[in-house]
Design an enzyme around this catalytic site. Structure first.
Site, PDB file in Angstrom:
ATOM      1  CG  PHE A 118       7.287  18.651  26.191  1.00 57.74           C
ATOM      2  CD1 PHE A 118       8.066  19.608  26.670  1.00 57.74           C
ATOM      3  CD2 PHE A 118       7.762  17.941  25.147  1.00 57.74           C
ATOM      4  CE1 PHE A 118       9.150  20.130  25.763  1.00 57.74           C
ATOM      5  CE2 PHE A 118       8.697  18.226  24.238  1.00 57.74           C
ATOM      6  CZ  PHE A 118       9.445  19.291  24.641  1.00 57.74           C
ATOM      7  CG  HIS A 240      10.512  24.996  18.843  1.00 59.07           C
ATOM      8  ND1 HIS A 240      10.247  25.922  19.672  1.00 59.07           N
ATOM      9  CD2 HIS A 240      10.275  23.747  19.199  1.00 59.07           C
ATOM     10  CE1 HIS A 240      10.219  25.442  20.804  1.00 59.07           C
ATOM     11  NE2 HIS A 240      10.156  24.027  20.818  1.00 59.07           N
ATOM     12  CD  GLU A 253       5.975  21.824  23.234  1.00 59.87           C
ATOM     13  OE1 GLU A 253       6.648  21.778  22.089  1.00 59.87           O
ATOM     14  OE2 GLU A 253       5.129  21.136  23.866  1.00 59.87           O
ATOM     15  NE  ARG A 286       7.398  21.620  19.710  1.00 57.79           N
ATOM     16  CZ  ARG A 286       8.191  20.808  19.711  1.00 57.79           C
ATOM     17  NH1 ARG A 286       8.652  20.189  18.586  1.00 57.79           N
ATOM     18  NH2 ARG A 286       8.754  20.400  21.072  1.00 57.79           N
TER      19      ARG A 286
END
Ligand SMILES: Cc1cc2nc3c(=O)[nH]c(=O)nc-3n(C[C@H](O)[C@H](O)[C@H](O)COP(=O)(O)OP(=O)(O)OC[C@H]3O[C@@H](n4cnc5c(N)ncnc54)[C@H](O)[C@@H]3O)c2cc1C
Length: 575
Positions: A118, A240, A253, A286
């Site tokens: 992540f 996002h 995510e 992102r």
């Protein structure tokens, strides 16, 4: 009037962590919150929280230095390095503290806190509780608040839910309290204190296509902005990549961290076709994925010219049910599709406010006795782009620091009536504002102004920006500010008048939006989330600096300050 030694505004993760720190220093405090603390936006956080614990075999050599480097690189080098170092050094302590307080983190087979890929690390660094991490963290911290409230030896810790803070009380160079409206009665009251901490969250609702809760209007940033404290780097807004098409509910995510694919209408994993996402693919930063998704849609490779697919089907039912059950429920409830058998329609949407109330790594602002923490603040750990999992971390690290420093500031100070005059005057002005709104015969509708503002921000100050669009946005906001002066409310009662509450907040939204657009228009470069099609390159010579937007009646006045360097050298962003 109420008196509390420390007044904390905000009942999210940052505000509650600050409250715990103040209480641990044996100082009396109150937490004022527009909603019950457990309804703060933190509760919606899904994917996880970063710490270099090194519990996963692929991340076993992780260190705070690596975490700091990834954060600074992810920020496109705009983050202050001392702030990032503080956050990454404290990360593991804060996570283990939450574990000891009972946060039910997912576990590895050996029983350690599990981690998932992540937020740009390239290996698993993010601790999580399935896909409801914010919910678990916030409830864990709230339990501690209740425990402290009930412990006889502890100092008083008061919760004031459903109070809206409308103004800051400033006496000379010192903050002395706030004015807040009891939303049930509609009456405003003065809160006098020795120190005030703002942990009021972000301003996502400036945009129509946001993942943020309705309460994230920007009012919590506007109140100190009106009182003379600048908003730092407010032009940096995160989009996002994956929000549910048409609803903009976040699809974490974590879904891509678990191995989900982004697919265009040709059935391709299109991120492979772009140099900046070719390597990291679905777990690239992102800003990069959101831009490449928008390009795909604009060039006709989206579905219905509007969205792309996030495909989780290959992960299998068991993994989806155990690790992404919240995402599955959202898809079932809001789109009528099951990610076990169907791809999820997704589009990018506003998600996070990188900028905010200007403060240093001690969470101090330029106003004595006034502190800021969490998403509302800009300590500057995210710079131009935040990594996933670093925001929950920021709230815990800097919430604790803000609470401890405010308590230290207050220690030894006797209760004084100093500030009483400013308090009376500020209360009178705040009352005058509400009276005028309730009596106004104006014809403008607050909800129409709000809708127009949030659409304008998406269209002209969104993922791709240019001078012409930003100038149109600025002009549009000025017109909406004019129209705001002619607002009329349909309901004029004081008790639970939600139209009154949101109209008060709308004034803040308009002024914060103006600061976002003014900062974005001035910044003639592309860095992190701020992408100018007319200046597509990063320009370190001119723009390696923070923006400070000061409020004035005529519009924001911009100043700039240096980015604090550190051991990590400025680099081109590598992919
Ligand atoms: C859907 C979603 C998912 C996310 N997932 C993640 C994730 O997986 N990992 C991660 O690191 N980050 C994530 N984030 C970001 C992260 O959740 C937030 O940045 C963080 O929780 C903010 O916490 P906070 O305490 O600063 O503010 P919030 O939780 O937003 O709380 C703000 C508080 O301020 C109060 N308040 C505001 N204005 C006023 C006022 N005028 N008067 C009185 N009270 C006021 C509100 O009542 C509230 O209690 C996510 C965000 C969203 C929207």
């Amino acid at each position: 009037m109420q008196y509390h030694q420390v007044i904390i505004v905000g009942g999210g993760l940052a505000g509650l962590r600050a409250a715990v720190a103040v209480n641990e220093m044996n100082i009396q405090a109150c937490v004022i919150s527009r909603v019950h603390p457990l309804r703060s936006h933190t509760v919606a956080a899904q994917g996880g929280i970063n710490a270099p614990l090194g519990n996963h075999p692929r991340g076993r050599y992780d260190t705070w230095e690596k975490h700091a480097y990834d954060t600074i690189k992810g920020s496109d080098f705009l983050a202050d390095q001392d702030a990032v170092i503080k956050m990454t050094q404290e990360a593991s302590t804060r996570i283990i503290e939450m574990e000891h307080w009972g946060c039910p983190f997912n576990r590895t087979t050996e029983g350690k806190i599990a981690q998932r890929p992540f937020g740009g690390a390239g290996f698993p660094r993010t601790c999580y509780v399935a896909d409801t991490t914010g919910h678990a963290l916030l409830h864990t911290l709230y339990e501690q608040i209740i425990r402290f409230q009930q412990a006889a030896e502890r100092r008083e810790l008061v919760l004031c839910p459903e109070w809206l803070v409308t103004a800051l009380v400033v006496e000379g160079d010192e903050c002395r309290g706030v004015i807040a409206m009891d939303m049930t009665s509609g009456k405003q009251e003065a809160f006098l204190g020795e120190a005030v901490i703002f942990a009021t969250g972000g301003a996502g609702r400036l945009y129509a296509n946001t993942t943020n809760a309705l309460i994230k209007t920007g009012m919590g940033m506007a109140v100190p902005y009106w009182a003379g404290i600048p908003l730092k780097d407010i032009e940096f807004i995160q989009f996002h990549p994956t929000t549910l098409f048409g609803k903009n509910i976040l699809i974490s995510e974590g879904a891509r961290g678990e191995g989900g694919y982004l697919i265009n209408n040709k059935g391709e994993r299109f991120l492979a076709n772009y140099p900046d996402s070719r390597k990291a693919m679905e777990i690239a930063p992102r800003d990069i994925i959101a831009r490449n998704m928008t390009r795909e849609i604009q060039e006709g490779r989206g579905f219905d010219s509007a969205y792309l697919h996030l495909d989780l089907r290959h992960l299998g039912a068991e993994r989806i049910l155990s690790k992404l059950h919240g995402i599955r429920t959202i898809c079932l409830d809001f789109a009528g599709i099951d990610p076990i058998t169907d791809p999820i329609p997704v589009q990018p949407g506003q998600h996070y406010t990188m900028g905010g109330i200007d403060c240093n790594t001690a969470c101090e602002t330029r106003l004595r006795g006034f502190y800021a923490a969490g998403e509302a603040a800009c300590v500057s750990v995210h710079g131009a782009n935040r990594l996933g999992g670093n925001s929950l971390l920021e709230t815990l690290v800097f919430g604790q620091i803000a609470g401890e420093n405010a308590a230290k500031y207050v220690q030894g100070k006797a209760e004084t009536s100093q500030g009483q005059r400013s308090l009376d005057e500020t209360l009178k002005t705040a009352e005058g504002k509400v009276d005028r709104l309730l009596k106004s015969e104006g014809r403008e509708s607050p909800s129409r102004i709000k809708t127009e503002l949030s659409n304008l921000m998406v269209q002209k100050a969104g993922i791709f920006r240019d001078a012409a669009g930003l100038k149109t946005a600025l002009q549009g906001i000025k017109t909406l500010q004019e129209r705001y002066r002619n607002i009329g409310l349909d309901h004029r009662g004081r008790r639970w008048n939600t139209a009154l509450h949101s109209t008060l907040e709308l004034e803040g939204s308009l002024d914060v939006a103006e600061a976002v657009v003014t900062g974005a228009l001035a910044r003639e470069e592309s860095r992190g989330s701020h992408y100018r099609t007319d200046f597509p390159k990063r320009d370190d010579e001119k723009w390696f600096r923070h923006t400070l937007a000061f409020y004035s009646k005529e519009g924001p006045r911009l100043e700039y300050c240096e980015v604090r360097p550190g051991p990590f050298k400025l680099e081109e962003r590598k992919y």
